[in-house]
Design a protein around this motif. Structure first.
Motif, PDB file in Angstrom:
ATOM      1  N   MET A  68     -15.931  29.180   4.253  1.00  0.00           N
ATOM      2  CA  MET A  68     -16.920  30.098   4.831  1.00  0.00           C
ATOM      3  C   MET A  68     -17.281  31.219   3.861  1.00  0.00           C
ATOM      4  O   MET A  68     -18.458  31.558   3.708  1.00  0.00           O
ATOM      5  CB  MET A  68     -16.392  30.692   6.142  1.00  0.00           C
ATOM      6  CG  MET A  68     -16.441  29.731   7.295  1.00  0.00           C
ATOM      7  SD  MET A  68     -15.905  30.542   8.806  1.00  0.00           S
ATOM      8  CE  MET A  68     -14.393  29.665   9.089  1.00  0.00           C
ATOM      9  N   TYR A  91     -21.057  32.496   4.694  1.00  0.00           N
ATOM     10  CA  TYR A  91     -21.313  32.287   6.116  1.00  0.00           C
ATOM     11  C   TYR A  91     -21.259  33.615   6.860  1.00  0.00           C
ATOM     12  O   TYR A  91     -20.249  34.313   6.833  1.00  0.00           O
ATOM     13  CB  TYR A  91     -20.290  31.292   6.664  1.00  0.00           C
ATOM     14  CG  TYR A  91     -20.387  31.028   8.138  1.00  0.00           C
ATOM     15  CD1 TYR A  91     -21.577  30.598   8.712  1.00  0.00           C
ATOM     16  CD2 TYR A  91     -19.278  31.189   8.954  1.00  0.00           C
ATOM     17  CE1 TYR A  91     -21.650  30.335  10.071  1.00  0.00           C
ATOM     18  CE2 TYR A  91     -19.349  30.922  10.306  1.00  0.00           C
ATOM     19  CZ  TYR A  91     -20.541  30.504  10.864  1.00  0.00           C
ATOM     20  OH  TYR A  91     -20.624  30.245  12.212  1.00  0.00           O
ATOM     21  N   TYR A 135     -18.489  34.577   9.556  1.00  0.00           N
ATOM     22  CA  TYR A 135     -17.097  34.541   9.080  1.00  0.00           C
ATOM     23  C   TYR A 135     -16.176  35.458   9.871  1.00  0.00           C
ATOM     24  O   TYR A 135     -15.103  35.039  10.302  1.00  0.00           O
ATOM     25  CB  TYR A 135     -17.040  34.898   7.587  1.00  0.00           C
ATOM     26  CG  TYR A 135     -15.647  35.167   7.098  1.00  0.00           C
ATOM     27  CD1 TYR A 135     -14.788  34.115   6.802  1.00  0.00           C
ATOM     28  CD2 TYR A 135     -15.167  36.473   6.955  1.00  0.00           C
ATOM     29  CE1 TYR A 135     -13.495  34.346   6.372  1.00  0.00           C
ATOM     30  CE2 TYR A 135     -13.872  36.710   6.529  1.00  0.00           C
ATOM     31  CZ  TYR A 135     -13.044  35.652   6.240  1.00  0.00           C
ATOM     32  OH  TYR A 135     -11.763  35.880   5.824  1.00  0.00           O
ATOM     33  N   PHE A 193     -20.423  26.795  12.834  1.00  0.00           N
ATOM     34  CA  PHE A 193     -20.242  26.647  11.399  1.00  0.00           C
ATOM     35  C   PHE A 193     -20.907  25.349  10.930  1.00  0.00           C
ATOM     36  O   PHE A 193     -21.587  25.313   9.903  1.00  0.00           O
ATOM     37  CB  PHE A 193     -18.749  26.670  11.080  1.00  0.00           C
ATOM     38  CG  PHE A 193     -18.423  26.570   9.622  1.00  0.00           C
ATOM     39  CD1 PHE A 193     -19.088  27.346   8.687  1.00  0.00           C
ATOM     40  CD2 PHE A 193     -17.439  25.717   9.178  1.00  0.00           C
ATOM     41  CE1 PHE A 193     -18.778  27.256   7.327  1.00  0.00           C
ATOM     42  CE2 PHE A 193     -17.116  25.625   7.841  1.00  0.00           C
ATOM     43  CZ  PHE A 193     -17.797  26.387   6.912  1.00  0.00           C
ATOM     44  N   HIS A 221     -24.582  25.778  10.656  1.00  0.00           N
ATOM     45  CA  HIS A 221     -24.902  26.552   9.452  1.00  0.00           C
ATOM     46  C   HIS A 221     -24.880  25.647   8.214  1.00  0.00           C
ATOM     47  O   HIS A 221     -25.759  25.741   7.353  1.00  0.00           O
ATOM     48  CB  HIS A 221     -23.915  27.707   9.296  1.00  0.00           C
ATOM     49  CG  HIS A 221     -24.054  28.433   8.000  1.00  0.00           C
ATOM     50  ND1 HIS A 221     -25.045  29.375   7.790  1.00  0.00           N
ATOM     51  CD2 HIS A 221     -23.348  28.360   6.848  1.00  0.00           C
ATOM     52  CE1 HIS A 221     -24.936  29.846   6.555  1.00  0.00           C
ATOM     53  NE2 HIS A 221     -23.920  29.252   5.961  1.00  0.00           N
ATOM     54  N   ILE A 222     -23.902  24.790   8.124  1.00  0.00           N
ATOM     55  CA  ILE A 222     -23.768  23.896   6.982  1.00  0.00           C
ATOM     56  C   ILE A 222     -24.979  22.974   6.871  1.00  0.00           C
ATOM     57  O   ILE A 222     -25.499  22.741   5.780  1.00  0.00           O
ATOM     58  CB  ILE A 222     -22.471  23.044   7.089  1.00  0.00           C
ATOM     59  CG1 ILE A 222     -21.251  23.932   6.938  1.00  0.00           C
ATOM     60  CG2 ILE A 222     -22.460  21.923   6.066  1.00  0.00           C
ATOM     61  CD1 ILE A 222     -19.954  23.247   7.320  1.00  0.00           C
TER      62      ILE A 222
END
Length: 132
Positions: free
Chosen positions: A66, A71, A74, A126, A129-130
């Motif tokens: 992260m 990110y 986080y 997460f 986001h990736i």
């Protein structure tokens, strides 16, 4: 006894993280097998300690990824990691004073609750986001 069922929806899209998620669930389910055999509490708490160590290492990996990716979720994700580690310590403490019937009745639900909820919320965000 399977305490947590692995499903493909738990994947976050990072092979090393997905591998560790599956390995953690396998360890938790191995603990379930111990519970079915009326294993001594000290062996159960030792297994919980090993699971705690695996989770701690896994969280360190996720947090590094992260940070490396910048990110923005986080801090909230790390807070939840800290909360989950505290909960596993509480489960370990409760296991020491509980009898075998209480352990078998509640442990699976508690482990599934914190692990599955975290995967469906924080890890899912997460993963989103990736992909973006």
């Amino acid at each position: 006894m399977s305490l947590i069922q692995w499903t493909e929806t738990m994947k976050v899209g990072i092979p090393s993280v997905d591998f560790e998620h599956k390995a953690l669930i396998d360890e938790i389910n191995a603990l379930g097998d111990l519970l079915e055999t009326n294993t001594a509490v000290d062996k159960i708490t030792a297994r919980l300690g090993a699971i705690h160590a695996l989770i701690e290492g896994h969280f360190a990996l996720e947090e590094k990824i992260m940070l490396d990716m910048g990110y923005n979720g986080y801090h909230a994700h790390k807070e939840d990691h800290n909360r989950l580690l505290e909960q596993i310590r509480d489960i370990m403490d409760d296991t020491v004073v509980a009898d075998q019937v209480d352990i078998a009745a509640t442990l699976g639900a508690r482990l599934d609750a914190w692990f599955s909820v975290h995967l469906r919320t924080f890890d899912r965000s997460f993963h989103t986001h990736i992909k973006s």
